[in-house]
Motif scaffolding. Sequence first.
Motif, PDB file in Angstrom:
ATOM      1  N   ARG A 179       4.321  40.653 -25.778  1.00 35.82           N
ATOM      2  CA  ARG A 179       4.920  40.974 -27.077  1.00 35.82           C
ATOM      3  C   ARG A 179       3.853  41.475 -28.058  1.00 35.82           C
ATOM      4  O   ARG A 179       4.040  42.477 -28.744  1.00 35.82           O
ATOM      5  CB  ARG A 179       5.628  39.743 -27.651  1.00 35.82           C
ATOM      6  N   PHE A 180       2.745  40.756 -28.116  1.00 36.26           N
ATOM      7  CA  PHE A 180       1.679  41.111 -29.056  1.00 36.26           C
ATOM      8  C   PHE A 180       1.146  42.517 -28.789  1.00 36.26           C
ATOM      9  O   PHE A 180       1.027  43.338 -29.702  1.00 36.26           O
ATOM     10  CB  PHE A 180       0.545  40.090 -28.963  1.00 36.26           C
ATOM     11  N   VAL A 181       0.788  42.805 -27.549  1.00 41.86           N
ATOM     12  CA  VAL A 181       0.196  44.105 -27.222  1.00 41.86           C
ATOM     13  C   VAL A 181       1.195  45.224 -27.483  1.00 41.86           C
ATOM     14  O   VAL A 181       0.851  46.260 -28.074  1.00 41.86           O
ATOM     15  CB  VAL A 181      -0.281  44.135 -25.757  1.00 41.86           C
ATOM     16  N   SER A 182       2.434  45.029 -27.067  1.00 40.22           N
ATOM     17  CA  SER A 182       3.438  46.072 -27.245  1.00 40.22           C
ATOM     18  C   SER A 182       3.724  46.323 -28.720  1.00 40.22           C
ATOM     19  O   SER A 182       3.888  47.479 -29.140  1.00 40.22           O
ATOM     20  CB  SER A 182       4.714  45.678 -26.505  1.00 40.22           C
ATOM     21  N   GLN A 183       3.772  45.267 -29.506  1.00 38.64           N
ATOM     22  CA  GLN A 183       4.030  45.426 -30.941  1.00 38.64           C
ATOM     23  C   GLN A 183       2.824  45.995 -31.683  1.00 38.64           C
ATOM     24  O   GLN A 183       2.978  46.542 -32.776  1.00 38.64           O
ATOM     25  CB  GLN A 183       4.436  44.081 -31.543  1.00 38.64           C
ATOM     26  N   SER A 184       1.626  45.851 -31.112  1.00 43.22           N
ATOM     27  CA  SER A 184       0.395  46.313 -31.777  1.00 43.22           C
ATOM     28  C   SER A 184      -0.156  47.566 -31.115  1.00 43.22           C
ATOM     29  O   SER A 184      -1.340  47.873 -31.250  1.00 43.22           O
ATOM     30  CB  SER A 184      -0.664  45.204 -31.728  1.00 43.22           C
ATOM     31  N   ILE A 185       0.668  48.285 -30.418  1.00 44.67           N
ATOM     32  CA  ILE A 185       0.188  49.363 -29.556  1.00 44.67           C
ATOM     33  C   ILE A 185      -0.477  50.494 -30.334  1.00 44.67           C
ATOM     34  O   ILE A 185      -1.426  51.122 -29.851  1.00 44.67           O
ATOM     35  CB  ILE A 185       1.348  49.887 -28.678  1.00 44.67           C
ATOM     36  N   ASP A 186      -0.035  50.753 -31.552  1.00 45.90           N
ATOM     37  CA  ASP A 186      -0.638  51.839 -32.326  1.00 45.90           C
ATOM     38  C   ASP A 186      -2.106  51.551 -32.630  1.00 45.90           C
ATOM     39  O   ASP A 186      -2.968  52.419 -32.456  1.00 45.90           O
ATOM     40  CB  ASP A 186       0.133  52.064 -33.626  1.00 45.90           C
ATOM     41  N   GLN A 187      -2.394  50.311 -33.090  1.00 48.53           N
ATOM     42  CA  GLN A 187      -3.783  49.961 -33.400  1.00 48.53           C
ATOM     43  C   GLN A 187      -4.630  49.844 -32.142  1.00 48.53           C
ATOM     44  O   GLN A 187      -5.760  50.335 -32.086  1.00 48.53           O
ATOM     45  CB  GLN A 187      -3.842  48.645 -34.186  1.00 48.53           C
ATOM     46  N   LEU A 188      -4.087  49.194 -31.115  1.00 45.23           N
ATOM     47  CA  LEU A 188      -4.874  48.930 -29.913  1.00 45.23           C
ATOM     48  C   LEU A 188      -5.126  50.188 -29.093  1.00 45.23           C
ATOM     49  O   LEU A 188      -6.167  50.320 -28.438  1.00 45.23           O
ATOM     50  CB  LEU A 188      -4.173  47.873 -29.060  1.00 45.23           C
ATOM     51  N   SER A 189      -4.196  51.124 -29.120  1.00 44.75           N
ATOM     52  CA  SER A 189      -4.354  52.352 -28.330  1.00 44.75           C
ATOM     53  C   SER A 189      -5.453  53.259 -28.857  1.00 44.75           C
ATOM     54  O   SER A 189      -5.889  54.185 -28.160  1.00 44.75           O
ATOM     55  CB  SER A 189      -3.033  53.129 -28.289  1.00 44.75           C
ATOM     56  N   ALA A 190      -5.917  53.001 -30.084  1.00 37.53           N
ATOM     57  CA  ALA A 190      -7.028  53.786 -30.612  1.00 37.53           C
ATOM     58  C   ALA A 190      -8.328  53.476 -29.877  1.00 37.53           C
ATOM     59  O   ALA A 190      -9.278  54.257 -29.924  1.00 37.53           O
ATOM     60  CB  ALA A 190      -7.201  53.505 -32.107  1.00 37.53           C
ATOM     61  N   VAL A 191      -8.358  52.330 -29.195  1.00 35.40           N
ATOM     62  CA  VAL A 191      -9.583  51.884 -28.517  1.00 35.40           C
ATOM     63  C   VAL A 191      -9.361  51.675 -27.023  1.00 35.40           C
ATOM     64  O   VAL A 191     -10.205  52.029 -26.210  1.00 35.40           O
ATOM     65  CB  VAL A 191     -10.098  50.573 -29.157  1.00 35.40           C
ATOM     66  N   PHE A 192      -8.217  51.080 -26.659  1.00 33.62           N
ATOM     67  CA  PHE A 192      -7.952  50.725 -25.270  1.00 33.62           C
ATOM     68  C   PHE A 192      -6.919  51.656 -24.648  1.00 33.62           C
ATOM     69  O   PHE A 192      -6.139  52.306 -25.352  1.00 33.62           O
ATOM     70  CB  PHE A 192      -7.419  49.290 -25.182  1.00 33.62           C
ATOM     71  N   ASP A 193      -6.905  51.693 -23.321  1.00 38.97           N
ATOM     72  CA  ASP A 193      -5.836  52.345 -22.568  1.00 38.97           C
ATOM     73  C   ASP A 193      -4.782  51.272 -22.314  1.00 38.97           C
ATOM     74  O   ASP A 193      -4.899  50.471 -21.390  1.00 38.97           O
ATOM     75  CB  ASP A 193      -6.383  52.897 -21.250  1.00 38.97           C
ATOM     76  N   VAL A 194      -3.776  51.221 -23.167  1.00 30.96           N
ATOM     77  CA  VAL A 194      -2.775  50.157 -23.130  1.00 30.96           C
ATOM     78  C   VAL A 194      -1.726  50.474 -22.077  1.00 30.96           C
ATOM     79  O   VAL A 194      -1.086  51.534 -22.114  1.00 30.96           O
ATOM     80  CB  VAL A 194      -2.109  49.968 -24.508  1.00 30.96           C
ATOM     81  N   VAL A 195      -1.524  49.545 -21.148  1.00 31.14           N
ATOM     82  CA  VAL A 195      -0.603  49.773 -20.041  1.00 31.14           C
ATOM     83  C   VAL A 195       0.700  49.019 -20.308  1.00 31.14           C
ATOM     84  O   VAL A 195       1.036  48.041 -19.651  1.00 31.14           O
ATOM     85  CB  VAL A 195      -1.235  49.340 -18.703  1.00 31.14           C
ATOM     86  N   LEU A 196       1.434  49.489 -21.317  1.00 34.61           N
ATOM     87  CA  LEU A 196       2.741  48.951 -21.695  1.00 34.61           C
ATOM     88  C   LEU A 196       3.444  49.991 -22.576  1.00 34.61           C
ATOM     89  O   LEU A 196       2.769  50.774 -23.260  1.00 34.61           O
ATOM     90  CB  LEU A 196       2.609  47.655 -22.504  1.00 34.61           C
ATOM     91  N   PRO A 197       4.770  49.978 -22.616  1.00 34.73           N
ATOM     92  CA  PRO A 197       5.480  50.826 -23.572  1.00 34.73           C
ATOM     93  C   PRO A 197       5.462  50.186 -24.966  1.00 34.73           C
ATOM     94  O   PRO A 197       5.205  48.986 -25.106  1.00 34.73           O
ATOM     95  CB  PRO A 197       6.917  50.865 -23.021  1.00 34.73           C
TER      96      PRO A 197
END
Length: 427
Positions: free
Chosen positions: A98-116
């Motif tokens: 839940r956390f990663v998916s809801q924070s995907i805009d901020q986290l994707s600036a640094v990480f390759d996020v593997v979730l929608p």
Amino acid sequence: MHPQPQMDDRLPSRPAGVVILGGAHGTLALARSFGAQKAPVWLVSNDTPLPSFSRYAQRTMTWPGPDGSGAIAFLLDLARVHGLGGFLLIAGGDPEVRFVSQSIDQLSAVFDVVLPPWEQLKWVCEKPLLYRRAGELGLAVPLTYGITSLEQAEAAELRFPVILKPNMGGRSRFARAKAVLANDQPSFLTGYTWAAEEIGSENVVVQEMIPGGGEGQFSYAALWNEGAPVAEFTARRARQYPVDFGYTSTFVEVVDEPRLIDAARRLLGSIAHHGLVEVEFKRDARDGSMKVLDVNPRPWTWFGLGAAAGVDLGAMLWAIRSGETIKAATARPNTSWMYLVRDIVAAGRLISSGRLAKGAYFGSFAEVRAWATFQANDPMPGLVDVPLTAWRVLTRRIFSAILTGKCLGRRRDGVSSTAAEPDRRDR
């Protein structure tokens, strides 16, 4: 808004490593898959320490957890200080999903996020939305009651037995319990009251109990990339603990169930899924239908079965994100996974009740190609899992005694109950 770390260049096209947030046995198996590809694996967790004992865990760090106010800042600072820009970021547990998916805009600036993003993913993570979406797609789902308050619970006409579930996994005692069984109205009201106190009445799902034990539990396991399946297989969760109402699988075997593949593709395609995923089904013996129970967009307890059967989803994920082309793979039949510590207990109860022959139990060992914790070239997790399991059992019994005491107090007020089991981490 949290300040974004300044990156000198664009994120690299090839990941330099992996950060896995939380999780237990599934995270351990995923770390082993990545480690076998020589990928640096960082574990960040405020949960069980089990995966950290793996030799494939290059670094292990604790953090405030996915519900902490500083969770985003922690990960962005981690990337800045240690040079983790472009690392894959994978959620290993439900709160982390839940956390990663809801924070995907901020986290994707640094990480390759593997979730929608959450606007897509919530339709399979939150059970009321999951059952609505599945119904719209023509998939079978359990009978679910629209109860969102204690007043509605008191007035509801239910067909017992029923199950109380959290709308999504989390860290509360009720969420860790996975589900609570109620066989009558008094036990239902006691269970509902407790669950509502834990997570809020609007987050408690009341559902029919589909008859049957582990023999009717099935799963679709897969890796999806940007809305399409890359690799997939189906399995039967043949034994579980407890045997009729399990919170963790103990013996899982590869099976061929095309119906599951068709249903899961329709469901996951509707949200353009991206990443690892398990879709849980239960076969209803009353009509033979496969009913959707749950979706886990994270590594699941028996994740290691895939690699043992020739479909290493972790290795494939690493290859895809590295820009490589992967070959089609089919899971080998007669391949099984076992959680030995729990399976001994589950099998003992099935044998004593006449539901499992001793010969069949011992014969099942011949198919085991993967274990929940033991691996010859990575032995430490297998050694520490026994004391960790003993500790969880002890704390569960203590909590059950406390809860039973509370229930006795309520019984004196005219309400009886059955105790729920706490701290259930895996499925």
